[in-house]
Motif scaffolding. Structure first.
Motif: not given
Length: 205
Positions: A138-146
């Motif tokens: 569900r995370c749109p940003d490829r460079w964010k932690p998840c």
């Protein structure tokens, strides 16, 4: 040591900036009677070893939250096999806090090998620590932690011994080991990644 190791090799998506492949290792506690003893395996022989076999028992899906990272350089304390099996996944070896507690408690016993200590484990960030932490799908940003999710299935493994009965001349019935029962089992592992780029397969379709 009561250690179970899963290794996954995932082909990278070069057009999305990934390397040729990505390696993951998941280390969990091996419970007694989960798999037949290696001594029994050595004694039993299967007919037609090249046959593609179907599992006799489906053991369903197990969902595991891998909330601890394992330090590769110290992992031999836990199992000598980790160095060989997980060599390509040095920065991506995961386990569970409840399994770590079991291994550390076992290390305090007289029978435990020396060297197993808490310094080889690092607790990973969780959703409770970081409310903004999303599932990677569900995370749109490829460079964010998840929180990444990876699923695998073991289609066939020896899970139990089979016993047959025989009757002697006096009519007395006795049982003896006469084969292997096979099982199939699926696993889903959830674990923290510092950026979604390391979990591109886990996307909503």
């Amino acid at each position: 040591q009561e250690v179970k190791i899963f290794r996954a090799l995932i082909l990278g998506e070069l057009e999305r900036g990934q390397s040729q492949f990505q390696a993951l290792c998941f280390v969990t506690r091996l419970h007694r009677n989960e798999i037949i003893p290696s001594e029994s395996m050595a004694k039993l022989r299967q007919k037609n070893p090249r046959t593609v076999r179907q599992a006799e028992e489906m053991r369903g899906l197990e969902h595991l939250s891998m909330d601890v990272a394992v330090n590769f350089s110290k992992a031999a304390q836990l199992s000598s096999h980790i160095h060989n099996v997980c060599a390509e996944a040095r920065e991506a070896i995961y386990t569970r806090e409840e399994d770590v507690k079991f291994w550390l408690e076992k290390a305090l016993s007289v029978l435990a090998p020396a060297g197993v200590d808490g310094s080889m484990f690092e607790v990973l960030p969780q959703g409770s620590d970081l409310p903004e932490l999303q599932r990677c799908r569900r995370c749109p940003d490829r460079w964010k932690p998840c929180i990444c999710s990876y699923s695998l299935s073991i289609e066939w493994y020896p899970c139990m011994l089979k016993y047959c009965k025989s009757r002697d001349a006096g009519g007395k019935v006795s049982s003896y080991k006469c084969g292997i029962r096979s099982c199939q089992k699926g696993y889903t592992f959830d674990y923290y990644v510092p950026q979604k780029q390391l979990c591109l397969w886990d996307e909503e379709t």
